[in-house]
Design a protein around this motif. Sequence first.
Motif, PDB file in Angstrom:
ATOM      1  N   PRO A  69       0.824  -1.211   0.000  1.00  0.00           N
ATOM      2  CA  PRO A  69       0.000   0.000   0.000  1.00  0.00           C
ATOM      3  C   PRO A  69       0.860   1.263   0.000  1.00  0.00           C
ATOM      4  O   PRO A  69       1.969   1.263   0.539  1.00  0.00           O
ATOM      5  N   ARG A  70       0.345   2.316  -0.600  1.00  0.00           N
ATOM      6  CA  ARG A  70       1.044   3.600  -0.600  1.00  0.00           C
ATOM      7  C   ARG A  70       0.843   4.289   0.749  1.00  0.00           C
ATOM      8  O   ARG A  70      -0.101   4.004   1.459  1.00  0.00           O
ATOM      9  N   LEU A  71       1.741   5.222   1.052  1.00  0.00           N
ATOM     10  CA  LEU A  71       1.635   5.973   2.305  1.00  0.00           C
ATOM     11  C   LEU A  71       0.760   7.196   2.075  1.00  0.00           C
ATOM     12  O   LEU A  71       0.992   7.946   1.135  1.00  0.00           O
ATOM     13  N   ALA A  72      -0.227   7.404   2.931  1.00  0.00           N
ATOM     14  CA  ALA A  72      -1.051   8.612   2.809  1.00  0.00           C
ATOM     15  C   ALA A  72      -0.238   9.814   3.295  1.00  0.00           C
ATOM     16  O   ALA A  72       0.682   9.661   4.098  1.00  0.00           O
ATOM     17  N   ALA A  73      -0.601  10.993   2.779  1.00  0.00           N
ATOM     18  CA  ALA A  73       0.107  12.213   3.199  1.00  0.00           C
ATOM     19  C   ALA A  73      -0.018  12.360   4.717  1.00  0.00           C
ATOM     20  O   ALA A  73      -1.093  12.141   5.281  1.00  0.00           O
ATOM     21  N   GLY A  74       1.103  12.665   5.353  1.00  0.00           N
ATOM     22  CA  GLY A  74       1.075  12.893   6.800  1.00  0.00           C
ATOM     23  C   GLY A  74       1.092  11.621   7.626  1.00  0.00           C
ATOM     24  O   GLY A  74       1.173  11.665   8.854  1.00  0.00           O
ATOM     25  N   GLU A  75       0.990  10.479   6.957  1.00  0.00           N
ATOM     26  CA  GLU A  75       1.012   9.215   7.697  1.00  0.00           C
ATOM     27  C   GLU A  75       2.427   8.957   8.209  1.00  0.00           C
ATOM     28  O   GLU A  75       3.404   9.236   7.498  1.00  0.00           O
ATOM     29  N   GLY A  76       2.539   8.424   9.412  1.00  0.00           N
ATOM     30  CA  GLY A  76       3.861   8.208   9.989  1.00  0.00           C
ATOM     31  C   GLY A  76       4.465   6.881   9.577  1.00  0.00           C
ATOM     32  O   GLY A  76       3.829   6.074   8.892  1.00  0.00           O
ATOM     33  N   VAL A  77       5.701   6.667   9.993  1.00  0.00           N
ATOM     34  CA  VAL A  77       6.373   5.392   9.737  1.00  0.00           C
ATOM     35  C   VAL A  77       6.745   4.784  11.084  1.00  0.00           C
ATOM     36  O   VAL A  77       7.584   5.322  11.808  1.00  0.00           O
ATOM     37  N   PRO A  78       6.103   3.671  11.439  1.00  0.00           N
ATOM     38  CA  PRO A  78       6.445   3.026  12.709  1.00  0.00           C
ATOM     39  C   PRO A  78       7.815   2.353  12.616  1.00  0.00           C
ATOM     40  O   PRO A  78       8.263   2.010  11.516  1.00  0.00           O
ATOM     41  N   PHE A  79       8.465   2.161  13.747  1.00  0.00           N
ATOM     42  CA  PHE A  79       9.772   1.494  13.716  1.00  0.00           C
ATOM     43  C   PHE A  79       9.601   0.020  13.361  1.00  0.00           C
ATOM     44  O   PHE A  79      10.332  -0.513  12.527  1.00  0.00           O
TER      45      PHE A  79
END
Length: 451
Positions: A69-79
């Motif tokens: 899936p693509r990342l939505a704008a403003g979505e974070g990246v978990p470790f």
Amino acid sequence: MSLVSATPSEIITGDSTSLAQLVIDVQQRRTSQRRCAPSLANRALEAVLAEDAGRLDPAHPDSIFTLEPRLAAGEGVPFLPRERLLTPAEQRTVIERFARAVATGQLTSGPAVARFEAALADFLGLPHAVATGSGTDALITALRAVGVSQGDEVIVPANSFAATENAVWACGATPVLADVDPVRHTLDPAQTQAVITSRTRAILPVHLYGRFADIPALVGLARRHGLSVVEDACQAIGVTGVGVHSDAAALSFNPYKNFGLTGKAGAVVTRDTELAARVRKLAYHGFDPEQKNVKDETFGLNTRIDNATAEVALGLMPRLTLNSYRRTFLAKRYLDCLGDLEPHGAAVLPAFVQDHSWHLFGLQVAAGREVRDAVRAHMRSLSRVETDIYYPVLTHHQQTPLHRKLFAHVSLPSTERLHSTVVHLPLHNNLSLAEQDRVIEALHAAFRATH
Ligand SMILES: Cc1ncc(COP(=O)(O)O)c(C=O)c1O
């Protein structure tokens, strides 16, 4: 050997050297005629190669990296997103395999155990694998099997997970700390030699973050002093050389590892037939495996891998080297995209070496602890990118009464310097390219803001 010198027609064994070479070949578009060695661990990688090796390249329209899936704008990246440690297809495999074990009622001992051990040994190119209930128990049984007992000393690094020292304590022995090589982050042979005493029984190097320790030098040192070497390879499955030179190596398959299962599990791997037999007894009550409930050793744990877990392991194993390829590719991509931070002296990046499983991707923020912490805070608050310091407290800085007593005056300059500057970036089997791009962007922005 230079990574670019191998010929593209070589067989991919699935070890770290062959996968690092494959990453270079994919980047240079030299993947034709590549084939995998016939191993259960290579099955998914072989299927991609047979169908269209171009899919290993993110630029391919049907790339193995662009299915996510693509990342939505403003979505974070978990470790490390727990719900994405396994792909939906892997989750289905787990459920199907577990159901199979439940239906037979063979949940603890059963035929999958020996099949998994054989598949693991085959993949690693070693004659023996004894699967255990955890990597920690693999370390304990391996140390006991080489003869570590009450009153002995075992040399370990201070920058590992607590399981490393705990395995030594569990044998009634005392961990003795030696400083690390500042490039590898693993036991420095000269520093190890400096702490050998008449009580030293073994050396327990850790392939930290997945980078192979200097095992040939440490084994040479051990042989000169009559010591054993057990490798803590819990982060290093598939790394070239694991278990080849030492007495034994311990692996972990807990869910966060490169080959992560759905609970706790591990294995001891070794070339030594007698040692493997001893581990087998020590992992199951000290019983003679040929006779029911008859002891052959005074003491043993109850830590053979469960049959149900071994079923799951067999189900997940076909993707092992495809997942390792993904990690290796993503590590190389981090290095390619972050290389500009190095010439200014702001960051020190790990080298793209062949003997690495890329369990963790750590880099050093050269300016020191405060700037490192500011970089992390900036990434978190402005970009919602989570980073980590995987083991926040070094062994000699733990505050139990015994740690204080034994290690109060221990000084490990390289270990301490590395520890105060390291930051770990997200890297897991299912990290997407979009997520990685976000991490790279966030790190650049944080360096601009703090330097
Ligand atoms: C370096 C190291 N040693 C030992 C262990 C212990 O493995 P387990 O969690 O399977 O007991 C781990 C993993 O947690 C590890 O990373």
